[in-house]
Design an enzyme around this catalytic site. Sequence first.
Site, PDB file in Angstrom:
ATOM      1  N   CYS A 397      -1.048  -0.013  -2.295  1.00 49.93           N
ATOM      2  CA  CYS A 397      -0.218  -0.999  -2.988  1.00 49.93           C
ATOM      3  C   CYS A 397       0.090  -2.197  -2.079  1.00 49.93           C
ATOM      4  CB  CYS A 397       1.043  -0.339  -3.540  1.00 49.93           C
ATOM      5  SG  CYS A 397       1.775  -1.304  -4.861  1.00 49.93           S
ATOM      6  N   HIS A 523      -0.708   4.075  -6.626  1.00 49.31           N
ATOM      7  CA  HIS A 523      -0.222   5.067  -5.651  1.00 49.31           C
ATOM      8  C   HIS A 523      -0.864   6.419  -5.945  1.00 49.31           C
ATOM      9  CE1 HIS A 523       3.098   2.625  -3.970  1.00 49.31           C
ATOM     10  NE2 HIS A 523       3.074   2.056  -5.155  1.00 49.31           N
ATOM     11  N   GLU A 525      -1.149   8.900  -4.233  1.00 47.14           N
ATOM     12  CA  GLU A 525      -0.442  10.037  -3.612  1.00 47.14           C
ATOM     13  C   GLU A 525       0.387  10.824  -4.622  1.00 47.14           C
ATOM     14  OE1 GLU A 525      -0.002   6.864  -2.794  1.00 47.14           O
ATOM     15  OE2 GLU A 525       2.107   6.307  -2.753  1.00 47.14           O
TER      16      GLU A 525
HETATM   17  N1  GLN Z   1       6.084  -5.271  -3.237  1.00 53.06           N
HETATM   18  C1  GLN Z   1       4.797  -5.177  -3.803  1.00 53.06           C
HETATM   19  C2  GLN Z   1       4.795  -5.479  -5.290  1.00 53.06           C
HETATM   20  O1  GLN Z   1       5.817  -5.488  -5.913  1.00 53.06           O
HETATM   21  C3  GLN Z   1       4.177  -3.825  -3.539  1.00 53.06           C
HETATM   22  C4  GLN Z   1       4.881  -2.719  -4.241  1.00 53.06           C
HETATM   23  C5  GLN Z   1       4.509  -1.361  -3.704  1.00 53.06           C
HETATM   24  O2  GLN Z   1       3.949  -1.245  -2.635  1.00 53.06           O
HETATM   25  N2  GLN Z   1       4.821  -0.326  -4.440  1.00 53.06           N
HETATM   26  O3  GLN Z   1       3.754  -5.700  -5.857  1.00 53.06           O
END
Ligand code: GLN
Length: 605
Positions: A397, A523, A525
Site C-alpha cells: 500500500c 493488503h 496480509e
Molecule cells: N496513506 C496511503 C493512502 O491513503 C496508504 C494507505 C495504506 O498504506 N493503507 O492511500
Amino acid sequence: MKYILVSGGVISGIGKGIIASSIGTILKSCGLRVTAIKIDPYLNIDAGTFSPYEHGEVFVLDDGGEVDLDLGNYERFLNVKLHRDNNITTGKIYQQVINKERRGDYLGKTVQVVPHVTNAIMEWVEKVAKIPVDNTEASPEVCIIELGGTVGDIEGMPFVEAFRQFQFRVKQENFCNIHVSLVPQPTAGEQKSMPTQNSVRALRGLGLSPDLIVCRSKTPLEKEVREKISNICHVGPSQVIGVHDFSCIYHVPLLLQEQNLTQYFAKRLSLTIRPRKSMLYKWRTLAEKHDRVHTSCTIALVGKYTKLEDAYASVIKALRHSAIMANRKLELTIIEAAHLEEEMKTKKPVEFYEAWKKLCCAQGVLVPGGFGNRGTEGKIAAVHWARTHNKPFLGICLGMQMAVIEFARNELGLKGANSTENAPDTENPVVIDMPEHTNGNMGGTMRLGARKTIFKTECMLKKLYKNKESIEERHRHRYEVNPSLTHLFEEKGFRFVAQDTEGVRMEAIELDDHPFFVGIQSHPEFKSRPLEPSPPYLGFILASCGKLPQYMQRGCRLSPRHEHLLSTEEGDSDLEEELSKIVLEGKNHSDSNDSTSSESTKGSK
Ligand code: GLN
C-alpha cells in the site's frame, strides 16, 4: 446454536483472543461449524479511526469493515471470513438504539440501558451468530463471543448484564462462560491465585458463573494452585485450565485439547462431535515445525508505528506464515523510518547509523502501509537502497506508493515527485487522491475491502498467485498512482502489472532486472493463513532466503521432493514429508479447519 462467552479478569492483554480462537479451533476440528463475535465496549463505531499506537493494527474484512485486530485471529485460526457485524462496539449498539428512538419505534417509552440496550445486544448476537462464514450456506453451530476488557469495567457492564439475561433466554444447555484470568508469579516465582479469586467473585456478583476458568501463567499451572482455585471459585478441578507461556501460539489449541476440553464441551453443551482421525494433526506438525526451524531469514520492516508490534500484526503474521513454509525462522528487524532520513545524520547520529546498519544487514526490505508524512522520506531511502542493491523488496500500500515516488525522483528525473498526501502542492504528483466516496467524513471514507484486481501482463506476481487472471485482496487507502504518468514509468521497465476492473487504478508494480521488487496497493496480509501463506509474502520470503528461483522453476509448487531439495536443514524427516503433503501440495486447503497463525502475541508466548 451454542454460545460460548469468553470473559476476562485481572488485566487485559493476556491472550484472551488467542484462547477464544483456540477453543473455536478445537471445536472446528471436531467437525462443528464455528463462528466468532468480538465485543469491544468502546464508543467508537468501528476501529477505522484508531491510531495504531492505541489499539494496534486496524484489521480489514472482505466487506470493508474496519475492525479490531482480534477478528484477524479468528479468521486465521478458524479459516473463516467474518463480517463487519461480527465486531460489536458500544458505539454500534447505541447508534442502533438511538436511531430506533428517533424513528419512534419505542412508542413513547423511556429508553434505558436495561432493557433497551441489553435487548439490542442480545438480538445482535443472535442475528450475527447465524450468518454463514465458511463459503457454504450453512449456519454455524457454535458461536464464540469474546468480551473485550475485564469484568468490572464500567464500559463492559451493559454487555455483562445482557449475557446474564441471555443465559436464560437461550437456555443453560446452549450457553457457557469461560473466564480467562491471570495467575501472576511475582519475584519468588510462586503462583498466586488471589487475583483470579477476586475476578471470579466479581463475575459471580454480576450474575455469571464460570463453567471453565482458564489461568494464564508463566510456567505450567501447579496442582495446588489448580486445587485452590477449584475450591474457592466453586468449580471442579477439571474445570480449571492452565495455559502457560509458549514459544508459539500453535501450541495453545493442543494444550487445551490435552486438558480434555472437547469432552467437556460435548457434555456441557450436548454437542454432537464428529471426531476425525487427523484432529489437530496439522496444528501439531506446524507447532513442531515452528520449534525445529533454526536457519534465520532477516527481514527489515521499515515503518512508522514501531513502538507497538501489534501495529503491524497481520504483516508480521503473514511473514511468519511464509517463513515457516520456506523452512526459515523469521528474524524481524523493525526500523523507525524517520531514523533513515538524511537530517538524522547530524541530529541523532547513533540512531541514524544503527538504522542503516540494520537495513544493510537484512536479507529483504518490507515497507508496510501507513498514513501521513512522518517517516516517508526514510521509507523512500529504504526503497532506493533495496532497488539499487538488488535486495528483495515488498511494498504494501503506502510502501508501493513510496516505490513509485523513489523511481520517479531517481530514474525519471521528476524533481520533488511526491504523493499529494505528503505534499499537496508537489510539482510532480505521482500519487494522487482518487476518492470513491467523498462525504467529508474521515470514518469509513476510504477505498475499503475486497476489490477485484486484474493482471494486465505476465509477471512474477501472477505466477505467485498460481497464474490466476484476477485476485481479490483487501484494500484500505485514499491515494493511488497518478494514471496520467504511468507511461513514463513503463518506458523504463517499472511495470504496472495489475489494475482494477476499470483499468484506472494501478494495483501492483514490478521492476524488471531485479531479484524481487514488488509493490501492491492492497493488503494481502489480511488473507494470509498459516497453511496458506499470502503469495506476495511467500515470494518475498523465498526471494530473501535465495529460494525463489527454484520455486519459480517448479511452477510455484513446493512438493515434498522439492521441499526436500530446497531445505537445508530439516528436509527428510517423516514429519516433514507428511506436512509437505498436506500443506505444500495444496491438498485439503478447503477443509483446513485447523489453520492458525504462528506467532506469540499478547501474552500467549
Ligand atoms: N496513506 C496511503 C493512502 O491513503 C496508504 C494507505 C495504506 O498504506 N493503507 O492511500
